[in-house]
Write a protein that holds these residues in place. Structure first.
Motif, PDB file in Angstrom:
ATOM      1  N   LEU A  77       0.857  -1.183   0.000  1.00  0.00           N
ATOM      2  CA  LEU A  77       0.000   0.000   0.000  1.00  0.00           C
ATOM      3  C   LEU A  77       0.895   1.235   0.000  1.00  0.00           C
ATOM      4  O   LEU A  77       1.564   1.532   0.987  1.00  0.00           O
ATOM      5  N   PHE A  78       0.938   1.907  -1.161  1.00  0.00           N
ATOM      6  CA  PHE A  78       1.758   3.119  -1.265  1.00  0.00           C
ATOM      7  C   PHE A  78       0.897   4.334  -0.985  1.00  0.00           C
ATOM      8  O   PHE A  78      -0.243   4.405  -1.431  1.00  0.00           O
ATOM      9  N   ILE A  79       1.458   5.272  -0.244  1.00  0.00           N
ATOM     10  CA  ILE A  79       0.782   6.551  -0.074  1.00  0.00           C
ATOM     11  C   ILE A  79       1.620   7.580  -0.808  1.00  0.00           C
ATOM     12  O   ILE A  79       2.768   7.831  -0.434  1.00  0.00           O
ATOM     13  N   ASP A  80       1.064   8.137  -1.884  1.00  0.00           N
ATOM     14  CA  ASP A  80       1.800   9.205  -2.554  1.00  0.00           C
ATOM     15  C   ASP A  80       1.470  10.506  -1.835  1.00  0.00           C
ATOM     16  O   ASP A  80       0.344  10.995  -1.890  1.00  0.00           O
ATOM     17  N   ASP A  81       2.485  11.052  -1.177  1.00  0.00           N
ATOM     18  CA  ASP A  81       2.276  12.221  -0.323  1.00  0.00           C
ATOM     19  C   ASP A  81       2.495  13.515  -1.123  1.00  0.00           C
ATOM     20  O   ASP A  81       3.375  14.304  -0.812  1.00  0.00           O
ATOM     21  N   GLY A  82       1.695  13.681  -2.185  1.00  0.00           N
ATOM     22  CA  GLY A  82       1.785  14.907  -2.978  1.00  0.00           C
ATOM     23  C   GLY A  82       3.115  15.089  -3.693  1.00  0.00           C
ATOM     24  O   GLY A  82       3.631  16.207  -3.749  1.00  0.00           O
ATOM     25  N   SER A  83       3.666  13.996  -4.234  1.00  0.00           N
ATOM     26  CA  SER A  83       4.961  14.095  -4.933  1.00  0.00           C
ATOM     27  C   SER A  83       4.866  15.054  -6.107  1.00  0.00           C
ATOM     28  O   SER A  83       3.838  15.156  -6.767  1.00  0.00           O
ATOM     29  N   ARG A  84       5.985  15.752  -6.365  1.00  0.00           N
ATOM     30  CA  ARG A  84       6.007  16.672  -7.495  1.00  0.00           C
ATOM     31  C   ARG A  84       6.814  16.110  -8.651  1.00  0.00           C
ATOM     32  O   ARG A  84       7.032  16.776  -9.645  1.00  0.00           O
ATOM     33  N   ASP A  85       7.299  14.865  -8.536  1.00  0.00           N
ATOM     34  CA  ASP A  85       8.031  14.255  -9.658  1.00  0.00           C
ATOM     35  C   ASP A  85       7.178  13.116 -10.236  1.00  0.00           C
ATOM     36  O   ASP A  85       5.958  13.116 -10.084  1.00  0.00           O
ATOM     37  N   ALA A  86       7.788  12.142 -10.872  1.00  0.00           N
ATOM     38  CA  ALA A  86       7.029  11.092 -11.560  1.00  0.00           C
ATOM     39  C   ALA A  86       6.541   9.978 -10.629  1.00  0.00           C
ATOM     40  O   ALA A  86       5.983   8.982 -11.085  1.00  0.00           O
ATOM     41  N   THR A  87       6.724  10.146  -9.326  1.00  0.00           N
ATOM     42  CA  THR A  87       6.377   9.084  -8.373  1.00  0.00           C
ATOM     43  C   THR A  87       4.938   8.581  -8.552  1.00  0.00           C
ATOM     44  O   THR A  87       4.688   7.382  -8.640  1.00  0.00           O
ATOM     45  N   ARG A  88       4.002   9.520  -8.641  1.00  0.00           N
ATOM     46  CA  ARG A  88       2.594   9.122  -8.702  1.00  0.00           C
ATOM     47  C   ARG A  88       2.291   8.338  -9.966  1.00  0.00           C
ATOM     48  O   ARG A  88       1.543   7.352  -9.924  1.00  0.00           O
ATOM     49  N   ASP A  89       2.875   8.759 -11.099  1.00  0.00           N
ATOM     50  CA  ASP A  89       2.674   8.025 -12.354  1.00  0.00           C
ATOM     51  C   ASP A  89       3.224   6.611 -12.251  1.00  0.00           C
ATOM     52  O   ASP A  89       2.587   5.649 -12.673  1.00  0.00           O
ATOM     53  N   ARG A  90       4.416   6.486 -11.673  1.00  0.00           N
ATOM     54  CA  ARG A  90       5.037   5.172 -11.518  1.00  0.00           C
ATOM     55  C   ARG A  90       4.145   4.291 -10.633  1.00  0.00           C
ATOM     56  O   ARG A  90       3.864   3.147 -10.945  1.00  0.00           O
ATOM     57  N   LEU A  91       3.715   4.847  -9.509  1.00  0.00           N
ATOM     58  CA  LEU A  91       2.902   4.069  -8.564  1.00  0.00           C
ATOM     59  C   LEU A  91       1.570   3.673  -9.202  1.00  0.00           C
ATOM     60  O   LEU A  91       1.093   2.552  -9.006  1.00  0.00           O
ATOM     61  N   THR A  92       0.985   4.583  -9.985  1.00  0.00           N
ATOM     62  CA  THR A  92      -0.279   4.277 -10.653  1.00  0.00           C
ATOM     63  C   THR A  92      -0.080   3.089 -11.592  1.00  0.00           C
ATOM     64  O   THR A  92      -0.874   2.140 -11.593  1.00  0.00           O
ATOM     65  N   ALA A  93       1.013   3.129 -12.361  1.00  0.00           N
ATOM     66  CA  ALA A  93       1.294   2.046 -13.306  1.00  0.00           C
ATOM     67  C   ALA A  93       1.472   0.719 -12.566  1.00  0.00           C
ATOM     68  O   ALA A  93       0.888  -0.304 -12.950  1.00  0.00           O
ATOM     69  N   ILE A  94       2.238   0.746 -11.496  1.00  0.00           N
ATOM     70  CA  ILE A  94       2.496  -0.495 -10.741  1.00  0.00           C
ATOM     71  C   ILE A  94       1.200  -1.017 -10.123  1.00  0.00           C
ATOM     72  O   ILE A  94       0.906  -2.213 -10.166  1.00  0.00           O
ATOM     73  N   ALA A  95       0.387  -0.108  -9.579  1.00  0.00           N
ATOM     74  CA  ALA A  95      -0.852  -0.525  -8.919  1.00  0.00           C
ATOM     75  C   ALA A  95      -1.847  -1.113  -9.921  1.00  0.00           C
ATOM     76  O   ALA A  95      -2.639  -2.002  -9.577  1.00  0.00           O
ATOM     77  N   GLN A  96      -1.802  -0.624 -11.180  1.00  0.00           N
ATOM     78  CA  GLN A  96      -2.708  -1.177 -12.190  1.00  0.00           C
ATOM     79  C   GLN A  96      -2.240  -2.545 -12.677  1.00  0.00           C
ATOM     80  O   GLN A  96      -3.034  -3.408 -13.023  1.00  0.00           O
ATOM     81  N   GLU A  97      -0.922  -2.740 -12.669  1.00  0.00           N
ATOM     82  CA  GLU A  97      -0.320  -3.967 -13.171  1.00  0.00           C
ATOM     83  C   GLU A  97      -0.404  -5.110 -12.167  1.00  0.00           C
ATOM     84  O   GLU A  97      -0.774  -6.227 -12.489  1.00  0.00           O
ATOM     85  N   GLU A  98      -0.041  -4.815 -10.932  1.00  0.00           N
ATOM     86  CA  GLU A  98       0.075  -5.851  -9.902  1.00  0.00           C
ATOM     87  C   GLU A  98      -1.203  -5.885  -9.069  1.00  0.00           C
ATOM     88  O   GLU A  98      -1.672  -4.865  -8.589  1.00  0.00           O
ATOM     89  N   SER A  99      -1.723  -7.127  -8.885  1.00  0.00           N
ATOM     90  CA  SER A  99      -3.004  -7.225  -8.180  1.00  0.00           C
ATOM     91  C   SER A  99      -2.863  -6.964  -6.686  1.00  0.00           C
ATOM     92  O   SER A  99      -3.828  -6.651  -6.006  1.00  0.00           O
ATOM     93  N   ASN A 100      -1.640  -7.093  -6.160  1.00  0.00           N
ATOM     94  CA  ASN A 100      -1.492  -6.909  -4.710  1.00  0.00           C
ATOM     95  C   ASN A 100      -0.890  -5.550  -4.359  1.00  0.00           C
ATOM     96  O   ASN A 100      -0.340  -5.370  -3.286  1.00  0.00           O
ATOM     97  N   VAL A 101      -0.971  -4.611  -5.314  1.00  0.00           N
ATOM     98  CA  VAL A 101      -0.434  -3.281  -5.038  1.00  0.00           C
ATOM     99  C   VAL A 101      -1.544  -2.247  -5.143  1.00  0.00           C
ATOM    100  O   VAL A 101      -2.359  -2.280  -6.049  1.00  0.00           O
ATOM    101  N   ARG A 102      -1.580  -1.344  -4.188  1.00  0.00           N
ATOM    102  CA  ARG A 102      -2.589  -0.313  -4.164  1.00  0.00           C
ATOM    103  C   ARG A 102      -1.896   1.020  -3.913  1.00  0.00           C
ATOM    104  O   ARG A 102      -0.903   1.079  -3.197  1.00  0.00           O
ATOM    105  N   MET A 103      -2.420   2.071  -4.498  1.00  0.00           N
ATOM    106  CA  MET A 103      -1.867   3.391  -4.208  1.00  0.00           C
ATOM    107  C   MET A 103      -2.967   4.339  -3.756  1.00  0.00           C
ATOM    108  O   MET A 103      -4.031   4.394  -4.368  1.00  0.00           O
TER     109      MET A 103
END
Ligand code: UDP
Ligand code: MG
Length: 338
Positions: free
Chosen positions: A56-82
């Motif tokens: 479970l990732f919490i994106d704490d208002g990142s200003r770089d590509a963190t949120r995009d990366r986490l979104t991609a991973i969360a959509q790909e992997e069934s056990n990942v949530r953002m």
């Protein structure tokens, strides 16, 4: 924390009777350089484990590509949530959002910069199954920190433990595993100024440390400068001790006694030797001294009042912008969702 008590037999049986699921909560702020390596390392480390886990990732208002990366991973992997927060709320608030949404039998909180070695999770789970409710990582040495940070951190924990009735282990960070009932208890603590290490210690339960050596960050740099750490320390002390408020009664009493002695001396001197000195230096010194003592004490009052003000306003601790990932179908996070 009650380190010496023996774990209860019932707890041990419940934790070993079924396949456990551990939720790993990782707050991220501008961590684009580290998230992929983190996910990879976790997967590698926990691949053969005898428990299930979800991230479970919490994106704490990142200003770089963190949120995009986490979104991609969360959509790909069934056990990942953002869960993406609506802005940067700070690590403590991000952790709070994570604990509110985590639904595993136990929850691990971990930094994504790999300063918290993932292989410790295996030890955490082993200790948890032995019946410990909180298993924290205990730093053997802090050579990866600067000398100044080590000295100030050591001083802070010693002072904290002296003036607070809540005791936090000097060598523990946030990296730890908590049993579900510990998480549920932490969730009951409503305060706005969230010194998580203090809250984790306040709830009690049986805890134990697992020693490790803290490595340096794999990439990127620390988000905590001197000023942030100072405010963090103030939050901790003020949230868990009233000593700074009460000490002024004693300082005042000591000064009153000294003043009475000095007054007696001046009166006696005047009576015996007559009035011959104008007394400018002593007057000036005492005015400046009492002026600064009073300002400091008013400042301390201000620190408490400012926090009272924040509590009274009852604003939410974080605001959720978006939740991505399959695991999101489980428990809805109890934070503020638009
Ligand atoms: N972090 C966060 N919000 C912030 C600052 C930091 O979520 O406002 C996260 C950060 O991404 C990392 C963890 O908190 O996963 C610890 O941060 P950092 O490594 O900078 O702290 P340090 O290890 O230097 O104490
Ligand atoms: Mg770090």
């Amino acid at each position: 924390m009650n380190a010496n008590a023996k774990p209860s037999k019932m707890a041990v049986e419940a934790r070993n009777g079924k396949r456990a699921r551990i939720t790993i909560v990782a707050p991220c702020f501008n961590e684009a350089e580290t998230v992929d390596l983190f996910v990879e390392t976790i997967a590698k480390t926990l691949s053969g484990a005898d428990f299930d886990y979800d991230l479970l990732f919490i994106d704490d208002g990142s200003r770089d590509a963190t949120r995009d990366r986490l979104t991609a991973i969360a959509q790909e992997e069934s056990n990942v949530r953002m869960i993406a927060l609506s802005r940067n709320f700070g690590k403590e608030s991000a952790l709070t959002a994570g604990l509110d949404a985590a639904n595993g039998d136990a929850v691990v909180v971990i930094d994504v910069d790999l300063q918290d070695p993932p292989e410790l999770i295996l030890d955490f789970v082993r200790k948890w199954r032995e019946g410990y409710d909180i298993v924290y990582a205990a730093r053997e040495d802090r050579t990866s920190d600067t000398t100044a940070k080590r000295a100030t951190a050591g001083g802070f924990y010693r002072l904290f433990n002296k003036i607070s009735s809540t005791q936090i282990p000097e060598n523990a960070g946030d990296y730890r595993l908590m049993d579900r009932r510990v998480v549920e208890t932490v969730k009951l603590l409503p305060e706005r100024s969230r010194f998580m290490k203090g809250l984790f210690a306040w709830v009690g339960f049986k805890s134990i440390g697992v020693p490790y050596v803290r490595p340096a960050r794999v990439a990127g740099e620390t988000k905590f400068n001197f000023w942030k750490l100072w405010n963090f320390a103030l939050d901790g002390i003020i949230g868990f001790s009233t000593a700074p408020l009460r000490i002024w009664m004693y300082i005042g009493a000591v000064i009153a006694v000294l003043s009475a002695l000095y007054a007696t001396y001046i009166v006696a001197e005047t009576l015996i030797f007559g009035r011959d000195t104008p007394g400018y230096p002593s007057l000036m010194v005492s005015i400046l001294f009492f002026g600064s003592v009073q300002m400091v004490s008013v400042g301390v009052l201000g620190e408490y009042i400012a926090r009272l003000f924040a509590e009274v306003k009852q604003r939410p601790i974080y605001v959720i912008d978006e939740v991505v990932g399959d695991a999101a179908d489980g428990d809805a996070p109890s934070g503020l969702t638009p």
